[in-house]
Design an enzyme around this catalytic site. Structure first.
Site, PDB file in Angstrom:
ATOM      1  N   GLU A 435      11.333  -9.809   4.954  1.00 58.43           N
ATOM      2  CA  GLU A 435      11.376  -9.472   3.518  1.00 58.43           C
ATOM      3  C   GLU A 435      10.832  -8.046   3.290  1.00 58.43           C
ATOM      4  O   GLU A 435      10.165  -7.768   2.293  1.00 58.43           O
ATOM      5  CB  GLU A 435      10.579 -10.511   2.724  1.00 58.43           C
ATOM      6  CG  GLU A 435      10.912 -10.627   1.244  1.00 58.43           C
ATOM      7  CD  GLU A 435      12.382 -10.759   0.927  1.00 58.43           C
ATOM      8  OE1 GLU A 435      13.042 -11.654   1.489  1.00 58.43           O
ATOM      9  OE2 GLU A 435      12.870  -9.960   0.108  1.00 58.43           O
TER      10      GLU A 435
HETATM   11  C1  LIG Z   1      11.954 -14.602  12.319  1.00 59.04           C
HETATM   12  C2  LIG Z   1      12.697 -13.654  11.464  1.00 59.04           C
HETATM   13  C3  LIG Z   1      13.389 -14.121  10.345  1.00 59.04           C
HETATM   14  C4  LIG Z   1      14.131 -13.251   9.571  1.00 59.04           C
HETATM   15  N1  LIG Z   1      14.888 -13.735   8.523  1.00 59.04           N
HETATM   16  C5  LIG Z   1      15.802 -12.927   7.941  1.00 59.04           C
HETATM   17  C6  LIG Z   1      16.758 -13.454   7.023  1.00 59.04           C
HETATM   18  O1  LIG Z   1      16.742 -14.643   6.687  1.00 59.04           O
HETATM   19  N2  LIG Z   1      17.702 -12.616   6.531  1.00 59.04           N
HETATM   20  C7  LIG Z   1      17.753 -11.294   6.870  1.00 59.04           C
HETATM   21  O2  LIG Z   1      18.652 -10.595   6.411  1.00 59.04           O
HETATM   22  N3  LIG Z   1      16.843 -10.758   7.723  1.00 59.04           N
HETATM   23  C8  LIG Z   1      15.876 -11.540   8.271  1.00 59.04           C
HETATM   24  N4  LIG Z   1      14.979 -11.020   9.152  1.00 59.04           N
HETATM   25  C9  LIG Z   1      15.006  -9.596   9.439  1.00 59.04           C
HETATM   26  C10 LIG Z   1      13.817  -8.841   8.875  1.00 59.04           C
HETATM   27  O3  LIG Z   1      13.878  -8.799   7.483  1.00 59.04           O
HETATM   28  C11 LIG Z   1      13.829  -7.441   9.540  1.00 59.04           C
HETATM   29  O4  LIG Z   1      13.493  -7.627  10.895  1.00 59.04           O
HETATM   30  C12 LIG Z   1      12.893  -6.485   8.852  1.00 59.04           C
HETATM   31  O5  LIG Z   1      13.348  -6.180   7.572  1.00 59.04           O
HETATM   32  C13 LIG Z   1      12.730  -5.176   9.643  1.00 59.04           C
HETATM   33  O6  LIG Z   1      13.978  -4.676  10.070  1.00 59.04           O
HETATM   34  P1  LIG Z   1      14.183  -4.284  11.601  1.00 59.04           P
HETATM   35  O7  LIG Z   1      13.746  -5.425  12.434  1.00 59.04           O
HETATM   36  O8  LIG Z   1      15.569  -3.800  11.792  1.00 59.04           O
HETATM   37  O9  LIG Z   1      13.183  -3.101  11.844  1.00 59.04           O
HETATM   38  P2  LIG Z   1      13.433  -1.542  11.591  1.00 59.04           P
HETATM   39  O10 LIG Z   1      14.120  -1.329  10.306  1.00 59.04           O
HETATM   40  O11 LIG Z   1      14.038  -0.968  12.806  1.00 59.04           O
HETATM   41  O12 LIG Z   1      11.932  -1.038  11.454  1.00 59.04           O
HETATM   42  C14 LIG Z   1      11.026  -0.994  12.561  1.00 59.04           C
HETATM   43  C15 LIG Z   1       9.660  -0.534  12.099  1.00 59.04           C
HETATM   44  O13 LIG Z   1       9.751   0.764  11.556  1.00 59.04           O
HETATM   45  C16 LIG Z   1       9.233   0.828  10.248  1.00 59.04           C
HETATM   46  N5  LIG Z   1      10.109   1.676   9.413  1.00 59.04           N
HETATM   47  C17 LIG Z   1      11.454   1.621   9.301  1.00 59.04           C
HETATM   48  N6  LIG Z   1      11.883   2.562   8.445  1.00 59.04           N
HETATM   49  C18 LIG Z   1      10.793   3.202   7.986  1.00 59.04           C
HETATM   50  C19 LIG Z   1      10.584   4.280   7.074  1.00 59.04           C
HETATM   51  N7  LIG Z   1      11.590   4.865   6.434  1.00 59.04           N
HETATM   52  N8  LIG Z   1       9.305   4.681   6.847  1.00 59.04           N
HETATM   53  C20 LIG Z   1       8.271   4.087   7.457  1.00 59.04           C
HETATM   54  N9  LIG Z   1       8.424   3.084   8.343  1.00 59.04           N
HETATM   55  C21 LIG Z   1       9.670   2.649   8.595  1.00 59.04           C
HETATM   56  C22 LIG Z   1       9.180  -0.593   9.721  1.00 59.04           C
HETATM   57  O14 LIG Z   1       8.067  -0.787   8.881  1.00 59.04           O
HETATM   58  C23 LIG Z   1       9.055  -1.413  11.001  1.00 59.04           C
HETATM   59  O15 LIG Z   1       7.701  -1.652  11.294  1.00 59.04           O
HETATM   60  C24 LIG Z   1      14.169 -11.869   9.899  1.00 59.04           C
HETATM   61  C25 LIG Z   1      13.447 -11.397  11.001  1.00 59.04           C
HETATM   62  C26 LIG Z   1      12.744 -12.269  11.792  1.00 59.04           C
HETATM   63  C27 LIG Z   1      12.033 -11.729  13.008  1.00 59.04           C
END
Ligand SMILES: Cc1cc2nc3c(=O)[nH]c(=O)nc-3n(C[C@H](O)[C@H](O)[C@H](O)COP(=O)(O)OP(=O)(O)OC[C@H]3O[C@@H](n4cnc5c(N)ncnc54)[C@H](O)[C@@H]3O)c2cc1C
Length: 592
Positions: A435
């Protein structure tokens, strides 16, 4: 195995002594008298303690299994889900027009804490459905609402939210899933979504996926994203389930926690979908429900902390190790219980003072949401939008910290799975990530929310704090222990805001290097405000000599602890913020 007891008295204290819910002029609140909310919480507490909590370890141990393309949930989940449906718990704060009970979000959140604290993985099936319900309710056509909502309110059909793709989570503008318009007005959805919570399972007859996708030829990036309803099984106009749609589970993710919830790779292969809201306005549709969804995750963080804390207290009273430094307190036994030791006390007080403050903050947030939704109150809407990233980021970070702290009370036994304490920490951990990862919450707070509407909402928050202090400055019982620390912490928050104003325009890195500290600084001030208000409510109740004096004395002592031992963290956060970008950005990427 850990146990769970619904903290009904603490919730009642917030609903009534703090918020005085039935006296508020919000439609539906007059029903929330103390007897009614106690009855609802007691009933929900029985299900949480007797049905959901015993399944928590089962879900953790067994996890979900993908068999012949269908996800099987852990033993007992389906029966428990049926009980939740039969009891009407899935419909509590849904619209009566679609079979809901029309209760305010405030009561829904209070009850949600109990279910989530008892079993987060299980409760997510219903939670995701509620999120999808809210999006369809806010943006669907009348026909779409009539077709999908009644079965989702009852959880006969559950829902999901599909945003994330393998190459994009935060930066959704990079999304590749596409939606091709068809002559009959529907769309063909093709692409892959990952990490989809409750993506498939065996507890409902259909799964209604809400999927973000791009319509070819639309605007580039995030502005070209639209939202679609894509059911697992197609449904005709009479509501009868028909053929399987072109959506399937690619695999189940192996993960650190929430094993009882199915986290799925979802493949869409020319699946039939229906536009929800307007073309290219998918993110706007998502945003309208984001405050509620993020409050829900904040609640998960604090609920895991509460559950872990309850067990840590039981253990600290039971486990005999060492003697109290001031003399034996259990002279007939071989040693004293852990709880006599000041450092164990410190640990438990950290948890207790956080959890109770966090609950008040969370329920205040729900109260503001009700005010904004039920009364179209723009001020409440602005304030809750500002506070949402703080609720989500601060409560989940601290919730996880508390779950780890509770594990520490068990010593080595906390690390051994048999005791169940590691599950609280593992389950709480995801709340900091999904989220919107907490770093991105901080970015939202400092980059967007702080300056929104000319900074009106943050000024409104400071006014609230100031007004409370002024109103109560003659109250000697509150002054030194609550009002002065709150005033000082609030000044730190203002100084941090001032620093961003002076340096952020010239050097955006100066603001963003401090954004995480700002989110925590803000969180502490919010909990400081909650504790000051709770202290006032507790001392008023004590003065009236009604109710349980020991309960109110405990509230006051717990609040004093927060103000003395936690709130001073604002000074550290301010110092970090004022150090600017230089220490953070000093190294080139190559130097790491
Ligand atoms: C168990 C689980 C359940 C989930 N359920 C859902 C679901 O039901 N539906 C759904 O759509 N998604 C779901 N997700 C996905 C989740 O919402 C994403 O993993 C999350 O939003 C982060 O995206 P990412 O993993 O691609 O990380 P990235 O976007 O690659 O980010 C990696 C890190 O970099 C940081 N970061 C990225 N961009 C910036 C920026 N511009 N400035 C500063 N910091 C930044 C972030 O804070 C993070 O710590 C789920 C994930 C998990 C693990």
């Amino acid at each position: 195995m850990p146990s769970y007891t619904a903290p009904v008295n603490d919730i009642q204290f917030v609903l009534h002594a703090l918020l005085d819910a039935p006296s508020q002029d919000i439609p539906g609140y007059s029903e929330l008298d103390a007897d009614f909310t106690a009855a609802v919480l007691e009933e929900a507490g029985k299900i949480a303690g007797n049905v959901l909590a015993p399944l928590n370890a089962v879900g953790d141990r067994e996890g979900c299994v993908l068999e012949n393309g269908v996800v099987r949930t852990p033993t007992g989940f389906k029966d428990a889900f049926d009980q939740m449906k039969e009891g009407g718990w899935t419909a509590l704060d849904c619209d009566p027009e679609f079979g809901g009970q029309g209760m305010p979000v405030l009561l829904g959140t209070a009850v949600g804490e109990l279910f989530s604290g008892a079993n987060q993985s299980f409760t997510m099936y219903q939670g995701l459905t509620h999120g999808a319900y809210s999006a369809i309710h806010a943006h669907g056509t009348e026909a779409q609402k009539a077709k999908w909502l009644p079965r989702m309110v009852s959880c006969d059909w559950t829902g999901t939210m599909n945003l994330t793709e393998p190459h994009c989570g935060t930066d959704l503008g990079l999304m590749r899933t596409k939606a091709v318009p068809q002559d009959d007005g529907s769309y063909r959805i093709t692409g892959q979504k990952i990490f989809i919570s409750a993506g498939d399972h065996d507890m409902s007859a259909n799964v209604v996926h809400l999927v973000l996708a791009k319509i070819p030829g639309g605007p580039e990036g995030i502005k070209g994203v639209s939202l679609f309803i894509v059911p697992k099984f197609l449904v005709d106009d009479e509501g009868t389930i028909g053929a399987r749609n072109g959506v399937s589970v690619g695999k189940l993710e192996e993960k650190m926690g929430i094993h009882g919830n199915s986290t799925c790779v979802m493949n869409y292969d020319e699946a039939e979908g229906y536009l929800l809201g307007s073309e290219h306005k998918g993110m706007r549709a998502m945003f309208t429900m984001m405050n509620e969804a993020r409050l829900g995750v904040a609640m998960q963080g604090m609920a895991q902390a509460e559950a872990a804390y309850q067990n840590a207290v039981i253990y600290a009273k039971d486990r005999l190790q060492g003697r109290a430094v001031t003399g034996a307190e259990n002279p007939d036994g071989p040693a004293d219980p852990l709880i006599v030791h000041p450092d164990v006390r410190r640990n438990l007080m950290d948890q207790k003072s956080f959890v109770e403050g966090a609950r008040a903050f969370m329920l205040w947030g729900a109260n503001l949401l009700d005010r904004s939704h039920r009364m179209n109150d723009a001020e409440a809407e602005g304030l809750v939008s500002l506070l949402t990233p703080v609720l989500k980021g601060f409560l989940t970070d601290k919730g996880f910290e508390c779950a780890v702290a509770a594990q520490q009370v068990y010593g080595g036994h906390g690390y051994i799975e048999e005791w169940g304490m590691s599950q609280f920490a593992r389950d709480a951990r995801i709340t900091q990530i999904y989220e919107g990862a907490n770093g991105v919450q901080a970015l939202d707070l400092v980059g967007r929310k702080l300056a929104a509407d000319g900074g009106k909402h943050v000024m409104g928050f400071f006014e609230l704090v100031k007004a409370f202090i002024k109103e109560n400055e003659g109250d000697e019982a509150l002054k030194a222990d609550f009002l002065e620390p709150l005033k000082s912490a609030s000044k730190d928050l203002q100084a941090a805001g001032m620093f961003f104003m002076q340096h952020g325009m010239k050097n955006p890195n100066a603001a963003l290097s401090g954004s995480y500290d700002f989110m925590h600084l803000f969180g502490h001030v919010c909990l400081g405000l909650m504790w000051a208000r709770m202290a006032k409510a507790a001392s008023t109740a004590l003065a009236s000599q009604t109710g349980d004096a020991a309960f109110y004395e405990t509230k006051l002592a717990t609040g004093r602890y927060y103000m003395a031992r936690q709130l001073p963290a604002t000074k550290m956060h301010l110092a970090r913020i004022e150090s600017g970008a230089a220490p953070v950005m000093a190294l080139s990427a190559a130097a790491f």
